[in-house]
Scaffold this active site. Sequence first.
Site, PDB file in Angstrom:
ATOM      1  N   ASP A 109       0.318  -0.944  -0.554  1.00 45.47           N
ATOM      2  CA  ASP A 109      -0.148   0.079  -0.013  1.00 45.47           C
ATOM      3  C   ASP A 109       0.815   1.487   0.154  1.00 45.47           C
ATOM      4  O   ASP A 109       1.964   1.288   0.088  1.00 45.47           O
ATOM      5  CB  ASP A 109      -1.025  -0.302   1.706  1.00 45.47           C
ATOM      6  CG  ASP A 109      -2.315   0.481   0.534  1.00 45.47           C
ATOM      7  OD1 ASP A 109      -1.990   1.544   0.138  1.00 45.47           O
ATOM      8  OD2 ASP A 109      -3.480   0.300   1.754  1.00 45.47           O
TER       9      ASP A 109
ATOM     10  N   ASP B 261     -10.398   1.996  -3.617  1.00 46.86           N
ATOM     11  CA  ASP B 261     -11.456   2.204  -1.719  1.00 46.86           C
ATOM     12  C   ASP B 261     -13.004   1.863  -1.689  1.00 46.86           C
ATOM     13  O   ASP B 261     -13.518   1.973  -1.006  1.00 46.86           O
ATOM     14  CB  ASP B 261     -10.517   3.161  -1.130  1.00 46.86           C
ATOM     15  CG  ASP B 261      -9.447   2.569  -0.130  1.00 46.86           C
ATOM     16  OD1 ASP B 261      -8.796   1.572  -0.475  1.00 46.86           O
ATOM     17  OD2 ASP B 261      -8.895   3.555   0.510  1.00 46.86           O
TER      18      ASP B 261
HETATM   19  C1  DGJ Z   1      -5.771   2.333   2.149  1.00 49.88           C
HETATM   20  C2  DGJ Z   1      -6.089   1.006   0.995  1.00 49.88           C
HETATM   21  O1  DGJ Z   1      -6.354   1.126   0.190  1.00 49.88           O
HETATM   22  C3  DGJ Z   1      -7.475  -0.205   2.250  1.00 49.88           C
HETATM   23  O2  DGJ Z   1      -7.789  -1.040   1.276  1.00 49.88           O
HETATM   24  C4  DGJ Z   1      -6.708  -1.106   3.098  1.00 49.88           C
HETATM   25  O3  DGJ Z   1      -5.539  -1.098   2.905  1.00 49.88           O
HETATM   26  C5  DGJ Z   1      -5.916   0.654   4.401  1.00 49.88           C
HETATM   27  N1  DGJ Z   1      -5.501   1.006   2.901  1.00 49.88           N
HETATM   28  C6  DGJ Z   1      -5.338   0.159   5.602  1.00 49.88           C
HETATM   29  O4  DGJ Z   1      -4.891   1.205   6.068  1.00 49.88           O
END
Ligand code: DGJ
Length: 729
Positions: A480, A550
């Site tokens: 991430d 997201d």
């Molecule tokens: C952002 C990601 O896109 C989410 O899916 C998740 O992993 C969060 N970060 C976790 O902090």
Amino acid sequence: MSIVYKEKEEQFHLHTRNTSYIIEVLEGRYPVHTYWGRKLRFTDRTGLVDLREVCSFSPNPLDSNKTLSFDTMPREYPDYGRSDYQSPALSITDSSGSHLIDPVYDSFRIEEGRSLPQGMPGCRLTADDGCDTLVLTLRDSILDLYIDLYYSVSEEYDVIIRRTEIRNCGNKPVTLNKVLSSTVDFYGDSDFEVMNLYGAWTRERQVSRIPIGRSGHLVDSKRGASSHEQNPFLALLRPETDEFSGDVYSMSLVYSGSFMAEAAVNSYGKTRMQIGLQEIDFQWQLEPSGSFTTPEALLVFSPDGLNGMSGIYHRLFRERLCPAPWSKRERPVLMNNWEATYFDFNEEKIKALIDEGHSLGMELFVLDDGWFGRRDSDASGLGDWFTNLQKLPGGLKSLSDYAHRKGMQFGLWFEPEMISPDSDLYRSHPDWCLHVPGRYRSEGRNQLVLDMGRQEIQDYLYCSIAAILSENGIDYVKWDMNRNITEAGSAALPSERQKETSHRYILGLYSLMDRLVNEFPEILFESCSGGGGRFDPGMLYYMPQTWTSDNTDSYERLFIQWGTSYLYPPVTMGAHVSEVPNHQVKRITPIETRGNAAMSANLGYELDLMKLSSEEREKVAKQVEFYKKIRRTIQFGDFIRLLPPSSDRGTAWMTVSDDGAEVLVFYFGHLLRPNDLGCRLKLRSLNTDRLYMTEDGEKYYGSELMYAGISLPPLDCDFDSRLIRLQAI
Ligand code: DGJ
């Protein structure tokens, strides 16, 4: 032969399956671009560009030829300062402070196959793919600076790949201010529309298409990442081009940092299209004997509309960009605990989710954020890559063993490029983040950004991540990156090199990912940047899939997945079923539709499975079972867009398996309308004479499905959807 040199005419002809691209050297000095488009058969013509004397406002760089002005000339690699007033591909400052450069044709060579740009990602095409490379060399005799223009041409994959290398053979340093990967001038041709994919966090890759007009169109990111805001891609289309017919000229950059792409028409109706590194946070000191290489740009032309263009990118990305071990390997149905627990979990809760996921047929459990350091919220812990034993007393190994004993895989979340000010790492190394001495360090999500260009930081991350992966039986990694870059300064670089920091960051990131993915080829890596903030070809070279967004609302996902599909095939997109009301937009949609949207790509679940009703449990188990039957076609078939989400008839797409035997049609209604007759959907790419049968035993000829269409009854509720499986008999 994909590259032909015509000596008498001083022309280079590049041919792919559907395309010709022609360069001619004018006056023995200037390589000009004379043609790109549908494949040509050609006679021995020279002077493909009809130059004529123009007014004094277009000055002449050669005394001997008053018809030559860079203002009108479609140059292969334009500079600035000598009568070309469009955006240059190259801008330098020499040791005298001047920005002038006169790159003149020097030589060429043709190589079998291709090499990748040093330390950077690229398409793994070889001579076996009918790929050869033309290297055209230009030289500025005063600076003794060489410019190598690389063109790799693949007949089989229908693509031309460009990059530029600058070599300083002089005895003084030169500062590079701008070095683009590719630029194409369309001589006397401005009948275009411009298409790009724009967005924001949770609204990635929306489609913009507008007439080119007479002003410039800049598509760029200055965020230190390819970004949610714009994708590193630009296309020029004819006004009549649609999904199935008409010409499309496109460029996509294999790069994950700040970039720019531009299209603009000049006073003579010459359109310039270009792509490469962003200039605002870039500069490079090129010492004598030094060289600099740009990322590579993919040039795809399609005479068959936008689906034609996407088909070329999809196959290229699946088979020659993503890591080879994953090019044909099916992706597991995963479950991720993020939206189920956020930071609030313990060993017991995770084991219960694993049990539940396993009983529903899921194949991979992913433990998301919060397992390491002292991370109980997003305020601390990034950089401390050791297991939080207070939260998980048995350690990660006991969890991964637990999953493995059930036959499930176990995956883990990392955010390697970041550092929390409240972390042991920051307390020991406060200078490891990007910063400018004396200036405030802007935080985003309470975190700072590591200076990835520094070797010791890459080594620290490599060692800590590799230890976790090898000691705990990890099968999958979610990588991430949750903020964009500010104060891009490096404590390790001298003042004259500070503007190299952002590009060095990306080179450092690539080097770290390269080490890890090569050390752990069996691990499935998925990249993520707050969803799709770095969904780009550069990341896909290392990590074969990306968390698309997201935003998991199934209606919003139609727009995001539709836009993403212009370049990226379904097998590169992570798509999860989440709970309702949806956490991002609070919308309530049927579980079948959430399933159908997620089944259009790599299926996953991201909700508290313990809260499912028995009816929902049954539906989820059926979805998983059904997806396993169709996933080969979804992940490796040909994806075709049918009806855009902006249509008032609903959204539709389909996938045809590579042998043509299985066809999957997805139809998503939007809002229920009274007095509605339903929708007739015409399919594509079927065999007219073949008979296809639905799961209910209905039989149709391909011609009927394509020309008369398949009838879809009216919706039963808002956001209703259908998934129709047809098998050739
Ligand atoms: C952002 C990601 O896109 C989410 O899916 C998740 O992993 C969060 N970060 C976790 O902090």
